[in-house]
Design an enzyme around this catalytic site. Structure first.
Site, PDB file in Angstrom:
ATOM      1  N   ASN A   1       0.879  -1.162   0.000  1.00 18.17           N
ATOM      2  CA  ASN A   1       0.000   0.000   0.000  1.00 18.17           C
ATOM      3  C   ASN A   1       0.919   1.215   0.000  1.00 18.17           C
ATOM      4  OD1 ASN A   1      -1.639   2.175   0.555  1.00 18.17           O
ATOM      5  ND2 ASN A   1      -2.792   1.157   2.172  1.00 18.17           N
TER       6      ASN A   1
ATOM      7  N   ARG B   1       0.505   4.205   0.462  1.00 19.47           N
ATOM      8  CA  ARG B   1       0.216   5.208   1.486  1.00 19.47           C
ATOM      9  C   ARG B   1       0.711   4.788   2.869  1.00 19.47           C
ATOM     10  NH1 ARG B   1      -5.648   7.508   1.212  1.00 19.47           N
ATOM     11  NH2 ARG B   1      -4.569   8.985   2.537  1.00 19.47           N
ATOM     12  N   CYS B   2       1.186   3.550   2.990  1.00 20.66           N
ATOM     13  CA  CYS B   2       1.622   3.004   4.273  1.00 20.66           C
ATOM     14  C   CYS B   2       3.135   3.148   4.418  1.00 20.66           C
ATOM     15  CB  CYS B   2       1.218   1.538   4.365  1.00 20.66           C
ATOM     16  SG  CYS B   2       1.899   0.663   5.787  1.00 20.66           S
ATOM     17  N   SER B   3       3.579   3.821   5.467  1.00 24.91           N
ATOM     18  CA  SER B   3       5.016   4.032   5.663  1.00 24.91           C
ATOM     19  C   SER B   3       5.752   2.714   5.891  1.00 24.91           C
ATOM     20  CB  SER B   3       5.271   4.990   6.826  1.00 24.91           C
ATOM     21  OG  SER B   3       4.806   4.438   8.046  1.00 24.91           O
TER      22      SER B   3
ATOM     23  N   ARG C   1       6.267   1.116   2.525  1.00 24.22           N
ATOM     24  CA  ARG C   1       7.328   1.802   1.776  1.00 24.22           C
ATOM     25  C   ARG C   1       8.703   1.458   2.348  1.00 24.22           C
ATOM     26  NH1 ARG C   1       3.730   6.119   2.486  1.00 24.22           N
ATOM     27  NH2 ARG C   1       5.196   7.124   3.907  1.00 24.22           N
TER      28      ARG C   1
END
Length: 116
Positions: free
Chosen positions: A8, A10-12, A15
């Protein structure tokens, strides 16, 4: 052998997990599971590789978890898997897997065990 990542953007944590893989020279097949919802067979494969129950793969802090009352004990494994297919936001992330093993990248450093 292809290493896949349920990601995802948007998920740190997701990433960070990808960054660790790339920093270690690992090419991955990125699956944005919110856009490309996994099917039952894929979820079952991951659950089996992780050696967990479907309930353990569900993000319990998501609003839909509470809205749907997914904490009920009467829900079967098949029920929970179907809820994850219908609401992929419920699937824990990131998941790094291949045909033989899987790991959840929480914390992202967990993926280092996968690389051994």
């Amino acid at each position: 052998m292809t290493i896949k990542v349920f990601h995802n953007p948007r998920c740190s944590k997701s990433r960070q997990t990808l960054a660790i893989l790339h920093d270690n020279g690992i090419d991955v097949d990125i699956i944005e599971y919110l856009k490309e919802t996994p099917n039952k067979e894929t979820l079952m494969q991951i659950i089996n590789l992780l050696d967990i129950k479907p309930r353990d793969l569900i993000r319990k802090g998501e609003a839909v978890y509470k809205e749907k009352g997914l904490n009920r004990e009467d829900l079967t494994d098949d029920d929970l898997i179907q809820f994850m297919i219908d609401n992929p936001i419920l699937i824990e992330r990131p998941i790094v897997y291949d045909n033989n093993r899987a790991i959840i990248g929480r914390p992202p450093e967990n993926v280092l065990v996968f690389l051994k």
